[in-house]
Design a protein around this motif. Structure first.
Motif, PDB file in Angstrom:
ATOM      1  N   LYS A 224      70.828 -40.143  38.921  1.00 34.62           N
ATOM      2  CA  LYS A 224      69.533 -40.221  38.258  1.00 34.62           C
ATOM      3  C   LYS A 224      68.892 -38.835  38.233  1.00 34.62           C
ATOM      4  CE  LYS A 224      68.066 -43.589  40.951  1.00 34.62           C
ATOM      5  NZ  LYS A 224      67.203 -44.656  41.513  1.00 34.62           N
ATOM      6  N   PHE A 225      67.921 -38.662  37.354  1.00 37.75           N
ATOM      7  CA  PHE A 225      67.295 -37.349  37.206  1.00 37.75           C
ATOM      8  C   PHE A 225      66.714 -36.859  38.533  1.00 37.75           C
ATOM      9  CE2 PHE A 225      63.905 -34.383  36.262  1.00 37.75           C
ATOM     10  CZ  PHE A 225      64.478 -33.566  35.300  1.00 37.75           C
ATOM     11  N   GLY A 226      66.087 -37.765  39.286  1.00 40.65           N
ATOM     12  CA  GLY A 226      65.493 -37.382  40.562  1.00 40.65           C
ATOM     13  C   GLY A 226      66.501 -37.008  41.621  1.00 40.65           C
ATOM     14  N   ASP A 227      67.784 -37.348  41.388  1.00 37.63           N
ATOM     15  CA  ASP A 227      68.831 -37.028  42.360  1.00 37.63           C
ATOM     16  C   ASP A 227      69.632 -35.787  41.977  1.00 37.63           C
ATOM     17  OD1 ASP A 227      68.182 -39.166  43.985  1.00 37.63           O
ATOM     18  OD2 ASP A 227      69.590 -40.537  43.018  1.00 37.63           O
ATOM     19  N   LEU A 228      69.269 -35.140  40.886  1.00 36.76           N
ATOM     20  CA  LEU A 228      69.930 -33.876  40.550  1.00 36.76           C
ATOM     21  C   LEU A 228      69.595 -32.838  41.627  1.00 36.76           C
ATOM     22  CD1 LEU A 228      69.251 -33.643  36.698  1.00 36.76           C
ATOM     23  CD2 LEU A 228      71.410 -34.187  37.824  1.00 36.76           C
TER      24      LEU A 228
ATOM     25  N   VAL B 116      70.228 -38.702  31.952  1.00 30.98           N
ATOM     26  CA  VAL B 116      71.146 -37.673  32.447  1.00 30.98           C
ATOM     27  C   VAL B 116      72.514 -37.927  31.824  1.00 30.98           C
ATOM     28  CG1 VAL B 116      72.293 -36.667  34.455  1.00 30.98           C
ATOM     29  CG2 VAL B 116      69.916 -37.429  34.632  1.00 30.98           C
ATOM     30  N   MET B 117      73.075 -36.891  31.228  1.00 29.22           N
ATOM     31  CA  MET B 117      74.412 -36.964  30.631  1.00 29.22           C
ATOM     32  C   MET B 117      75.367 -36.128  31.473  1.00 29.22           C
ATOM     33  SD  MET B 117      73.661 -38.824  27.988  1.00 29.22           S
ATOM     34  CE  MET B 117      75.131 -38.688  26.967  1.00 29.22           C
ATOM     35  N   GLY B 118      76.595 -36.611  31.597  1.00 25.86           N
ATOM     36  CA  GLY B 118      77.591 -35.891  32.376  1.00 25.86           C
ATOM     37  C   GLY B 118      78.913 -35.774  31.637  1.00 25.86           C
TER      38      GLY B 118
ATOM     39  N   GLY C 178      69.877 -33.211  32.120  1.00 26.81           N
ATOM     40  CA  GLY C 178      68.929 -34.313  32.211  1.00 26.81           C
ATOM     41  C   GLY C 178      67.565 -33.957  31.670  1.00 26.81           C
ATOM     42  N   TYR C 179      66.809 -35.013  31.319  1.00 30.11           N
ATOM     43  CA  TYR C 179      65.449 -34.846  30.803  1.00 30.11           C
ATOM     44  C   TYR C 179      64.570 -35.945  31.378  1.00 30.11           C
ATOM     45  CZ  TYR C 179      61.490 -34.661  27.564  1.00 30.11           C
ATOM     46  OH  TYR C 179      60.226 -34.578  27.036  1.00 30.11           O
ATOM     47  N   GLN C 180      63.341 -35.588  31.731  1.00 29.32           N
ATOM     48  CA  GLN C 180      62.367 -36.532  32.278  1.00 29.32           C
ATOM     49  C   GLN C 180      61.053 -36.384  31.528  1.00 29.32           C
ATOM     50  OE1 GLN C 180      60.520 -35.614  36.133  1.00 29.32           O
ATOM     51  NE2 GLN C 180      61.001 -37.701  36.796  1.00 29.32           N
ATOM     52  N   THR C 181      60.450 -37.526  31.178  1.00 29.03           N
ATOM     53  CA  THR C 181      59.188 -37.482  30.445  1.00 29.03           C
ATOM     54  C   THR C 181      58.276 -38.614  30.891  1.00 29.03           C
ATOM     55  OG1 THR C 181      58.193 -37.392  28.236  1.00 29.03           O
ATOM     56  CG2 THR C 181      59.992 -38.958  28.556  1.00 29.03           C
ATOM     57  N   CYS C 182      56.992 -38.446  30.619  1.00 28.45           N
ATOM     58  CA  CYS C 182      55.999 -39.479  30.887  1.00 28.45           C
ATOM     59  C   CYS C 182      55.063 -39.539  29.678  1.00 28.45           C
ATOM     60  CB  CYS C 182      55.217 -39.190  32.160  1.00 28.45           C
ATOM     61  SG  CYS C 182      53.911 -40.406  32.507  1.00 28.45           S
ATOM     62  N   PHE C 183      54.893 -40.745  29.148  1.00 21.81           N
ATOM     63  CA  PHE C 183      54.034 -40.935  27.987  1.00 21.81           C
ATOM     64  C   PHE C 183      52.809 -41.738  28.391  1.00 21.81           C
ATOM     65  CE2 PHE C 183      52.772 -43.390  24.191  1.00 21.81           C
ATOM     66  CZ  PHE C 183      52.478 -42.337  23.335  1.00 21.81           C
ATOM     67  N   ASP C 184      51.638 -41.145  28.236  1.00 21.45           N
ATOM     68  CA  ASP C 184      50.373 -41.820  28.535  1.00 21.45           C
ATOM     69  C   ASP C 184      50.032 -42.733  27.354  1.00 21.45           C
ATOM     70  OD1 ASP C 184      47.611 -42.495  28.810  1.00 21.45           O
ATOM     71  OD2 ASP C 184      47.369 -40.817  30.186  1.00 21.45           O
TER      72      ASP C 184
ATOM     73  N   PHE D  52      63.169 -30.590  32.478  1.00 28.43           N
ATOM     74  CA  PHE D  52      64.579 -30.457  32.143  1.00 28.43           C
ATOM     75  C   PHE D  52      65.373 -30.096  33.400  1.00 28.43           C
ATOM     76  CE2 PHE D  52      62.233 -29.541  28.301  1.00 28.43           C
ATOM     77  CZ  PHE D  52      62.955 -30.190  27.311  1.00 28.43           C
ATOM     78  N   GLY D  53      66.625 -30.522  33.430  1.00 27.35           N
ATOM     79  CA  GLY D  53      67.507 -30.166  34.525  1.00 27.35           C
ATOM     80  C   GLY D  53      68.929 -29.972  34.032  1.00 27.35           C
ATOM     81  N   VAL D  54      69.605 -28.959  34.537  1.00 27.68           N
ATOM     82  CA  VAL D  54      70.991 -28.681  34.182  1.00 27.68           C
ATOM     83  C   VAL D  54      71.742 -28.367  35.471  1.00 27.68           C
ATOM     84  CG1 VAL D  54      72.582 -27.189  32.906  1.00 27.68           C
ATOM     85  CG2 VAL D  54      70.364 -27.776  31.917  1.00 27.68           C
ATOM     86  N   GLY D  55      72.964 -28.881  35.574  1.00 28.27           N
ATOM     87  CA  GLY D  55      73.718 -28.628  36.796  1.00 28.27           C
ATOM     88  C   GLY D  55      75.209 -28.739  36.583  1.00 28.27           C
ATOM     89  N   TYR D  56      75.933 -28.363  37.621  1.00 31.06           N
ATOM     90  CA  TYR D  56      77.388 -28.490  37.623  1.00 31.06           C
ATOM     91  C   TYR D  56      77.808 -28.962  39.000  1.00 31.06           C
ATOM     92  CZ  TYR D  56      82.354 -27.502  37.224  1.00 31.06           C
ATOM     93  OH  TYR D  56      83.715 -27.619  37.206  1.00 31.06           O
ATOM     94  N   SER D  57      78.669 -29.977  39.015  1.00 33.88           N
ATOM     95  CA  SER D  57      79.111 -30.566  40.279  1.00 33.88           C
ATOM     96  C   SER D  57      80.626 -30.483  40.391  1.00 33.88           C
ATOM     97  CB  SER D  57      78.656 -32.026  40.363  1.00 33.88           C
ATOM     98  OG  SER D  57      79.111 -32.639  41.548  1.00 33.88           O
ATOM     99  N   ALA D  58      81.084 -29.906  41.486  1.00 32.60           N
ATOM    100  CA  ALA D  58      82.514 -29.843  41.789  1.00 32.60           C
ATOM    101  C   ALA D  58      82.765 -30.490  43.151  1.00 32.60           C
ATOM    102  CB  ALA D  58      82.996 -28.388  41.779  1.00 32.60           C
ATOM    103  N   LYS D  59      83.987 -30.464  43.594  1.00 28.58           N
ATOM    104  CA  LYS D  59      84.341 -31.142  44.834  1.00 28.58           C
ATOM    105  C   LYS D  59      83.639 -30.538  46.036  1.00 28.58           C
ATOM    106  CE  LYS D  59      88.318 -32.562  47.616  1.00 28.58           C
ATOM    107  NZ  LYS D  59      89.804 -32.518  47.755  1.00 28.58           N
TER     108      LYS D  59
END
Length: 280
Positions: free
Chosen positions: A5-9, A140-142, A149-155, A166-173
């Motif tokens: 999830k976005f919060g776990d990036l 979040v796309m992998g 990933g992208y996170q938004t809040c609409f009032d 926004f979040g971008v990452g790379y995960s390896a072993k």
């Protein structure tokens, strides 16, 4: 395997800095499980500076045939939280949750409806409060270790977007990289590396265009032979955190931690913490 999830990036690096530290607290947590599958978690903590004591009791029961989990939590602030989760019943990979909060003393109540859908290439979440004031959504796309990933809040009441992250990452072993941009002003980054089966390290970096202040931290976790774990971290404010965790026997773990103000050691204000966790 679905992306996080976005919060776990960047969670791996965050855990190096957060888990195993209980500065300024005396904490106790006891977990038990009945033969019928009901799980009980009882916890309490005392703030050393103020002496304030708080506690909670949580029960969790699973109805496996219906894919449902019922969780109820009561706190000494006289708040009652109830959560109903239904997983993989409506659509494979879909989790639907109803979360309600009620304060018997004041009569205040609130709630939210949450959804979470996971796929091998994507993780999408959305939740809306029952008052229909705000809609939160993340995606979040992998692909081949890369994560975006992208996170938004609409009032809803004001018909405006109040959050855009926004979040971008790379995960390896053996390592994880993560960068983030919060509301176009706060930049963050982290690096997690597992140097050996016993040694994990993390580095975090943050910068805000509003104040042009830079935050930096480095931490490490090392597992010893006898079931003990030692932790250490330091940031650019010269705050030094140390932790020692020892498994006394199966189901019993004690954690000692301290936060030292290295920039002004003689001024005092250092914090200590003790945590005891038991499970049966």
């Amino acid at each position: 395997m679905a992306p996080p999830k976005f919060g776990d990036l960047g969670k791996q690096a965050n855990d190096v800095f957060s888990k195993g530290y209980h500065f300024g607290l005396l904490k106790l947590e006891v977990k038990t499980k009945t033969d019928t599958g009901v799980e009980f978690t009882t916890g309490g903590s005392s703030v050393l500076d103020t002496g304030k004591v708080s506690g909670n009791l949580e029960t969790k029961y699973q109805v496996k045939d219906l894919g449902m989990t019922l969780t109820e939590k009561w706190t000494t602030d006289n708040n009652l939280n109830t959560t109903i989760d239904v997983v993989d019943k409506l659509v494979p990979g879909l989790k639907v949750s109803l979360d309600t909060k009620f304060a018997p003393g004041t009569g205040a109540k609130s709630g939210s409806l949450k959804t979470e859908y996971k796929h091998d290439a994507a993780m999408v979440t959305a939740d809306v409060d029952l008052g229909l004031t705000a809609l939160n959504a993340t995606a979040v796309m992998g692909h081949n270790g890369w994560l975006a990933g992208y996170q938004t809040c609409f009032d809803i009441s004001k018909s405006t977007i109040t959050k855009s992250n926004f979040g971008v990452g790379y995960s390896a072993k053996d390592f994880v990289l993560h960068t983030s941009l919060t509301n176009g002003t706060d930049f963050g980054g982290s690096v997690f590396q597992k140097l050996s089966p016993k040694l994990e390290t993390g580095v975090t970096l943050g910068w805000s265009s509003a104040g042009s202040a830079t935050k930096f931290g480095i931490g490490a976790k090392y597992a010893l032979e006898d079931g003990a774990v030692v932790r250490a971290k330091v940031n650019n404010n010269s705050e030094i955190g140390l932790g020692y965790q020892q498994k006394l026997r199966d189901g019993v773990t004690v954690t000692l931690s301290t936060l030292i103000n290295g920039a002004n050691f003689n001024a005092g204000g250092h914090k200590v913490g003790v945590s005891l966790e038991m499970s049966a």
